[in-house]
Scaffold this motif. Structure first.
Motif, PDB file in Angstrom:
ATOM      1  N   GLU A  49       1.062  -1.000   0.177  1.00  0.00           N
ATOM      2  CA  GLU A  49      -0.302  -0.433   0.082  1.00  0.00           C
ATOM      3  C   GLU A  49       0.692   1.290   0.280  1.00  0.00           C
ATOM      4  O   GLU A  49       0.685   1.974  -1.138  1.00  0.00           O
ATOM      5  CB  GLU A  49      -0.604  -0.100   1.369  1.00  0.00           C
ATOM      6  N   ALA A  50       2.021   1.821   0.744  1.00  0.00           N
ATOM      7  CA  ALA A  50       2.660   2.295   0.960  1.00  0.00           C
ATOM      8  C   ALA A  50       3.320   2.577  -0.693  1.00  0.00           C
ATOM      9  O   ALA A  50       3.268   3.263  -1.221  1.00  0.00           O
ATOM     10  CB  ALA A  50       4.223   2.232   1.691  1.00  0.00           C
ATOM     11  N   LEU A  52       2.354   2.177  -3.219  1.00  0.00           N
ATOM     12  CA  LEU A  52       1.185   2.403  -4.330  1.00  0.00           C
ATOM     13  C   LEU A  52       0.728   3.741  -3.758  1.00  0.00           C
ATOM     14  O   LEU A  52       0.744   4.489  -4.816  1.00  0.00           O
ATOM     15  CB  LEU A  52      -0.209   1.841  -4.610  1.00  0.00           C
ATOM     16  N   GLN A  53       0.917   4.050  -2.721  1.00  0.00           N
ATOM     17  CA  GLN A  53       0.333   5.661  -2.310  1.00  0.00           C
ATOM     18  C   GLN A  53       1.109   6.441  -2.737  1.00  0.00           C
ATOM     19  O   GLN A  53       1.363   7.641  -3.170  1.00  0.00           O
ATOM     20  CB  GLN A  53      -0.057   5.320  -1.164  1.00  0.00           C
ATOM     21  N   GLU A  54       2.867   6.098  -2.457  1.00  0.00           N
ATOM     22  CA  GLU A  54       4.085   6.783  -2.626  1.00  0.00           C
ATOM     23  C   GLU A  54       3.969   7.054  -3.587  1.00  0.00           C
ATOM     24  O   GLU A  54       5.482   7.914  -4.250  1.00  0.00           O
ATOM     25  CB  GLU A  54       5.097   6.504  -1.276  1.00  0.00           C
ATOM     26  N   ASP A  55       4.339   5.982  -5.314  1.00  0.00           N
ATOM     27  CA  ASP A  55       4.294   6.094  -6.304  1.00  0.00           C
ATOM     28  C   ASP A  55       5.566   6.246  -6.635  1.00  0.00           C
ATOM     29  O   ASP A  55       6.688   6.889  -7.097  1.00  0.00           O
ATOM     30  CB  ASP A  55       3.973   7.327  -7.413  1.00  0.00           C
ATOM     31  N   GLY A  83      -0.638  -4.172  -9.587  1.00  0.00           N
ATOM     32  CA  GLY A  83      -0.148  -3.394 -10.673  1.00  0.00           C
ATOM     33  C   GLY A  83       1.719  -3.214 -10.980  1.00  0.00           C
ATOM     34  O   GLY A  83       1.533  -2.603 -11.361  1.00  0.00           O
ATOM     35  N   LEU A  84       1.856  -3.472  -9.568  1.00  0.00           N
ATOM     36  CA  LEU A  84       3.173  -3.607  -9.381  1.00  0.00           C
ATOM     37  C   LEU A  84       4.413  -3.922  -9.585  1.00  0.00           C
ATOM     38  O   LEU A  84       5.061  -3.888  -8.981  1.00  0.00           O
ATOM     39  CB  LEU A  84       3.585  -2.188  -7.803  1.00  0.00           C
TER      40      LEU A  84
ATOM     41  N   ARG B  12      -6.694   3.986  -7.662  1.00  0.00           N
ATOM     42  CA  ARG B  12      -5.692   4.542  -6.647  1.00  0.00           C
ATOM     43  C   ARG B  12      -4.226   4.567  -7.236  1.00  0.00           C
ATOM     44  O   ARG B  12      -3.097   5.532  -7.092  1.00  0.00           O
ATOM     45  CB  ARG B  12      -5.863   3.912  -4.975  1.00  0.00           C
ATOM     46  N   ARG B  13      -4.127   3.937  -7.522  1.00  0.00           N
ATOM     47  CA  ARG B  13      -2.426   3.919  -8.630  1.00  0.00           C
ATOM     48  C   ARG B  13      -1.929   4.962  -9.413  1.00  0.00           C
ATOM     49  O   ARG B  13      -1.643   6.000  -9.879  1.00  0.00           O
ATOM     50  CB  ARG B  13      -2.351   2.454  -9.233  1.00  0.00           C
ATOM     51  N   ALA B  16      -1.758   7.609  -7.461  1.00  0.00           N
ATOM     52  CA  ALA B  16      -0.639   7.771  -7.279  1.00  0.00           C
ATOM     53  C   ALA B  16       0.740   9.031  -8.643  1.00  0.00           C
ATOM     54  O   ALA B  16       1.486   9.296  -8.210  1.00  0.00           O
ATOM     55  CB  ALA B  16       0.226   7.021  -6.475  1.00  0.00           C
ATOM     56  N   SER B  20       2.810  12.187  -8.724  1.00  0.00           N
ATOM     57  CA  SER B  20       3.924  12.410  -8.943  1.00  0.00           C
ATOM     58  C   SER B  20       3.984  13.488 -10.238  1.00  0.00           C
ATOM     59  O   SER B  20       4.699  14.035 -10.211  1.00  0.00           O
ATOM     60  CB  SER B  20       4.226  11.113  -8.916  1.00  0.00           C
ATOM     61  N   ARG B  94       5.211   9.125   7.952  1.00  0.00           N
ATOM     62  CA  ARG B  94       3.825   7.443   7.536  1.00  0.00           C
ATOM     63  C   ARG B  94       4.065   6.551   8.696  1.00  0.00           C
ATOM     64  O   ARG B  94       3.052   5.699   8.695  1.00  0.00           O
ATOM     65  CB  ARG B  94       3.935   7.295   6.281  1.00  0.00           C
ATOM     66  N   PHE B 107      -5.706   7.786   1.934  1.00  0.00           N
ATOM     67  CA  PHE B 107      -5.036   8.027   0.785  1.00  0.00           C
ATOM     68  C   PHE B 107      -3.591   9.014   1.602  1.00  0.00           C
ATOM     69  O   PHE B 107      -3.781   9.644   1.902  1.00  0.00           O
ATOM     70  CB  PHE B 107      -5.381   8.301  -0.168  1.00  0.00           C
ATOM     71  N   ILE B 108      -2.628   7.966   1.711  1.00  0.00           N
ATOM     72  CA  ILE B 108      -1.743   8.787   2.599  1.00  0.00           C
ATOM     73  C   ILE B 108      -0.804   9.179   1.269  1.00  0.00           C
ATOM     74  O   ILE B 108      -0.447   8.679   0.902  1.00  0.00           O
ATOM     75  CB  ILE B 108      -1.161   8.282   4.149  1.00  0.00           C
ATOM     76  N   ARG B 109      -0.107  10.357   1.619  1.00  0.00           N
ATOM     77  CA  ARG B 109       1.038  10.737   0.679  1.00  0.00           C
ATOM     78  C   ARG B 109       2.071  11.653   1.169  1.00  0.00           C
ATOM     79  O   ARG B 109       1.708  12.589   1.721  1.00  0.00           O
ATOM     80  CB  ARG B 109       0.364  11.614  -0.854  1.00  0.00           C
TER      81      ARG B 109
END
Ligand SMILES: Nc1nc2c(ncn2[C@@H]2O[C@H](COP(=O)(O)OP(=O)(O)OP(=O)(O)O)[C@@H](O)[C@H]2O)c(=O)[nH]1
Ligand SMILES: [Mg+2]
Lengths: 131, 326
Positions: A49-50, A52-55, A83-84, B12-13, B16, B20, B94, B107-109
């Motif tokens: 999850e991290a 994914l969210q952080e790309d 999908g990663l 979500r992908r 993300a 970016s 995080r 959703f955390i960024r």
């Protein structure tokens, strides 16, 4: 346009030592990368999850508990489900030489043993993502 | 743009990746924002600021869980400082939000400040806009913990929560930095510590000195009738022990209601819109001027100022003059 290499450094499993992971995280920061550090006791879902969210461009796992053969496949699986699958994953920590080929077979890009020069990891990341 | 549609549909992908692009100022990001802009302006943006180590991230994590009982989705943007030496960053906020991982509605960024002063990154505003556009009704923005000059979050947030902790000697610091003037809610975290009461008292008396009718003193550009009072509450929480969160959520909800009923929601939106146009105007203008003036003339002007042949204001004016002729 400003592009930074983003790296997730995660510490899955139950052992409570994150000094090695922190050393790597700082070294990558000092090499100009943006490092998302998520700390101890990450479950495979948390890691994926991290990522994914952080790309992130690359994922680094620090595993000292000996549970790598159980944890790594599950993490790679969670990444693929999101999908990663193409995100490079490297593993550091205490990994017996015999397990390295098996980990690479599973899809791990590189394995770094204890005492690896952090510069080696920096170079690896630059090479792997071609930046 | 395919990615954009996917993000709007809840992928979500895709979101993300778009984030970016927006963060990096990529053309695709600019394009996405331009397309999505009409959809923005819906989210309640809550800024969380305060001294380093006061417990902002821990509190944001707990607060998010509490707020999620009221909203279907929630986004967190957490800013940490970039290293001025390497340009890299260690983003650790995080780490304190672990137990949110299982919640697909959150959703955390993490963002690095990338040299931008003021507690948020240059692109934080745009990142928040994108999250707003794809339908997050609540967005929590944690600033860099710098102890001073994090006031910029007030330009993107509707509600600003200032988090302090006992025994850090920061009460006076916060005052100096003008932080208290932008705080809509003040929280003394780590209330499990005995010194917390003292910090609350110090803040109360310090705050009382700032204003007696709430911090929103009437401003020249605001019509007087919308200046209803908001008494900035000083709350106590013990984030690691889940204490005081209900009261904090209530205060945030009350502040939003206050903003709406007093006309300030509209007013803040107007001020934010103005700030955004100004920011872009400055950016475009600077680019334009740089292009038109050219490197050589610019360098010559700098040289003239250096030799004390011209004062800087005159030098700048002379650079501009030919551009202003019709
Ligand atoms: N005693 C106590 N400690 C707390 C509480 N909340 C957070 N902490 C601790 O305070 C330390 C800092 O917490 P963070 O949440 O990282 O603080 P922060 O303000 O986000 O820090 P920066 O982002 O680095 O400025 C951690 O060790 C937390 O466990 C609390 O309510 N009581
Ligand atoms: Mg923090």
């Amino acid at each position: 346009m400003e592009r930074k290499i983003r790296v997730l450094i995660a510490k899955p499993g139950l052992d409570g030592h994150d000094r090695g992971a922190k050393v790597v995280a700082r070294a990558l920061r000092d090499a100009g990368m943006e490092v998302i550090y998520t700390g101890l006791r990450q479950t495979p879902v948390m890691v994926a999850e991290a990522a994914l969210q952080e790309d992130v461009d690359v994922v680094g796992l620090s595993i000292l508990s000996g549970a790598h053969m159980a944890l790594v496949p599950r993490i790679l699986d969670e990444l693929r489900q999101r999908g990663l699958g193409a995100v490079p994953v490297f593993v550091g920590g205490i990994i017996p030489a015999d397990d390295v080929p098996a980990l690479k077979e599973l899809g791990v890009t590189e394995v770094f043993g204890p005492g690896t020069n952090t510069q080696t990891i920096v170079s690896f990341i630059h090479q792997t993502i071609g930046a | 743009m395919q990615l954009l549609e996917a993000a709007l549909a809840g992928d979500r992908r895709a979101l993300a990746r778009l984030l970016s692009w927006v963060e990096n100022g990529a053309p695709e990001g600019r394009e996405a924002l331009a397309t999505l802009f009409p959809r923005t302006g819906q989210a309640h943006v809550i800024g969380i600021t305060g001294s380093p180590g006061a417990g902002k991230s821990t509190l944001v994590g707990k607060l998010a869980r509490e707020l999620r009982q009221r909203v279907p989705r929630l986004a967190i943007v957490a800013v940490d400082p970039s290293s001025p030496f390497s340009g890299g960053a260690l983003l650790g906020d995080r780490l304190r939000m672990q137990d949110l991982a299982a919640d697909a509605g959150i959703f955390i960024r993490s963002m690095a400040s990338r040299g931008h002063p003021g507690g948020i990154a240059y692109a934080t505003r745009d990142v928040v806009l994108l999250l707003d556009a794809v339908g997050f009704p609540v967005i929590l923005v944690e600033t860099v913990g710098a102890g001073q000059a994090q006031v910029e979050v007030a330009r993107i947030a509707h509600t600003v929560v200032l988090v302090e902790a006992p025994g850090m000697g920061d009460e006076v610091q916060a005052l100096k930095a003008g932080l208290m003037e932008i705080a809509d809610i003040i929280v003394v975290n780590k209330a499990d510590r005995p010194e917390a009461r003292q910090t609350v008292r110090a803040l109360q008396s310090a705050y009382f000195g700032v204003t007696t009718t709430g911090h929103h003193g009437p401003r020249a550009d605001e019509p007087l009738e919308v200046v209803a009072g908001w008494e900035t509450p000083i709350l106590q929480t013990a984030a690691i022990e889940n204490q005081g969160l209900t009261e904090l959520v209530e205060a945030i909800t009350a502040h939003r209601q206050y903003l709406e009923s007093s006309g300030r929601w509209e007013l803040r939106r107007r001020l934010h819109a103005r700030a955004e146009v100004e920011t872009w105007l400055q950016r475009h203008l600077l680019l334009l001027v740089e292009q038109r003036v050219g490197e050589e003339r610019f360098a010559a002007a700098v040289e003239a100022v250096l030799r004390r042949e011209k004062d800087p204001a005159t030098a700048a004016q002379e650079l501009l003059a030919p551009l202003l002729k019709p």
